[in-house]
Design an enzyme around this catalytic site. Structure first.
Site, mmCIF file in Angstrom:
data_model
loop_
_atom_site.group_PDB
_atom_site.id
_atom_site.type_symbol
_atom_site.label_atom_id
_atom_site.label_comp_id
_atom_site.label_asym_id
_atom_site.label_seq_id
_atom_site.Cartn_x
_atom_site.Cartn_y
_atom_site.Cartn_z
ATOM 1 N N CYS A 203 0.841 -1.259 -0.129
ATOM 2 C CA CYS A 203 0.194 -0.002 0.268
ATOM 3 C C CYS A 203 0.761 1.187 -0.254
ATOM 4 C CB CYS A 203 -1.063 -0.059 1.485
ATOM 5 S SG CYS A 203 -0.253 -0.649 3.010
ATOM 6 N N HIS A 317 -3.280 6.447 4.983
ATOM 7 C CA HIS A 317 -1.600 6.502 4.652
ATOM 8 C C HIS A 317 -1.161 7.993 4.432
ATOM 9 C CE1 HIS A 317 -2.104 2.761 6.049
ATOM 10 N NE2 HIS A 317 -1.598 2.366 4.891
#
Length: 408
Positions: A203, A317
């Site tokens: 990710c 994130h």
């Protein structure tokens, strides 16, 4: 449920509806599809696929697999299986397939014995989650895996053997030279070489380097430094719940013992909870970012360093990034390159001090990019600093996997 799944038909298998789409347009075709669905309900059949123009089969490599899959899938929507359907990424996979109107003939959901029997809603229909077994992939064309590396190592080869193309969200195959590691905005051409398994990148790698690709193409990036601020969603649904519970306990003055993560999570941050490599001092997450960046960019010489940190944010994130280019580059040039870049949205309002934030990135397909400025530590003018935020469950995982499936 099994009886229902056996009767599922794709609306788009009807050549008259396909011709209606071509001749009269989408609205007329959808009306015809609605009539077909009504007739299907009257006869006890269920349709899961909205009317969509179809690809002629899916891309496969290897002559035996090509004949097996094309014989089954040519001119029809694919049968799609989701492994790990009840997890945080699995739920988002279903949502992406539905929201992007992915054409499929049938959707099959798989999970562990513990989750088998649960029902998840897809396009208004309750679908029962089946226990993942070695014979689960008969008739599956595309298998989306998000159940961890151990599950992928065991079951992905079986899915390929059964004729499916696997898109795997774990780390199991990412650095295998025979397995393409794909971000569709960067290296879609790598799909042509797949032999049944396609790896979905880490990710942080996806979120950090997708905005850098237009820059790299225009002015090669020689060195990349990044620090990550990784949310609970990266550790799954259980970690997200632990953040909620521990925060509540902290605010109420109660003791809370972590069960999912190794350290107290509420109002705290800590080094990413993966193994530290004794030889380099980097943790596994940092090494993934380093190695996967080189593979995706197709540039083994790019110098990368990462510091990965878990922060008490529920979802999305963020990364602070500094990169050095081959030639001098200005913030205005970077903004112009990113303004029209696919999968990227500029959020760079210095006047209001408004830049990418996880609260804005959560639930968004695009990666937010801002705080674009000259890196003053490099007097040569070849370095830029910026900040990004992206939804780890979407572009960092489920969305990227579905975009790969769309390319197939």
């Amino acid at each position: 449920m099994a009886a229902m799944a056996g009767r599922v038909k794709s609306v788009t298998e009807n050549p008259r509806l396909q011709q209606c789409y071509v001749t009269h347009g989408e609205a007329a075709a959808r009306a015809a599809a609605a009539r077909t669905r009504a007739q299907a309900r009257a006869t006890g059949e269920a349709t899961l696929c909205p009317l969509q123009p179809q690809n002629a089969g899916i891309i496969v490599c290897g002559s035996s697999r090509r004949s097996m899959v094309n014989e089954r899938a040519a001119n029809t929507a694919p049968v799609v299986g989701v492994v790990g359907a009840t997890g945080a990424v699995g739920v988002e996979l279903l949502r992406c397939l539905e929201q992007r109107r992915f054409p499929l003939a049938q959707l099959r959901l798989f999970a562990s014995t513990r989750s088998a029997g649960r029902k998840l809603v897809f396009r208004g229909e309750p679908l029962e989650v089946r226990e993942l077994r070695e014979d689960s992939f008969h008739g599956v064309d595309i298998a989306l895996f998000s159940a961890g590396a151990a599950t992928s190592r065991r079951f992905a080869p079986l899915a390929v053997q059964a004729g499916a193309t696997v898109i795997d969200n774990s780390s199991a195959f990412r650095m295998d030279p025979a397995v393409p590691l794909v971000v569709p905005e960067i290296n879609p051409q790598a799909l042509r070489s797949h032999q049944g398994i396609i790896a979905n990148p880490n990710c942080c790698a996806i979120i950090s380097i997708t905005p850098l690709w237009p820059v790299h193409r225009a002015n090669r990036i020689l060195r990349l430094l990044l620090a990550t601020y990784q949310s609970a969603s990266g550790a799954g649904a259980a970690a997200m719940e632990e953040l909620r519970e521990s925060t509540r306990a902290c605010l109420e003055g109660r003791e809370y013992t972590p069960r999912v993560l190794p350290h107290p999570y509420a109002f705290n941050l800590f080094s990413h909870n993966t193994r530290i490599d004794p030889a380099t001092g980097y943790n596994d997450e940092e090494l993934k970012v380093i190695q996967e960046t080189r593979k995706i960019f197709g540039d083994p010489t790019i110098r990368v360093s990462a510091t990965c940190v878990r922060v008490p944010v529920l979802r999305a994130h963020s990364m602070a990034i500094s990169f050095e280019c081959e030639r001098p580059i200005s913030p205005d040039v970077v903004r112009e390159l990113l303004r029209s870049a696919p999968g990227v949205q500029l959020v760079d309002d210095a006047e209001r001090n408004y830049f990418p934030m996880p609260k804005d990135a959560s639930g968004q397909d695009a990666i937010l990019v801002g705080r674009i400025r000259q890196d003053l530590s490099d007097p040569s003018g070849r370095s830029i600093a910026l900040f990004v935020a992206g939804d780890q469950l979407l572009k960092g995982a489920a969305l990227n996997a579905v975009q790969i499936a769309e390319r197939l």
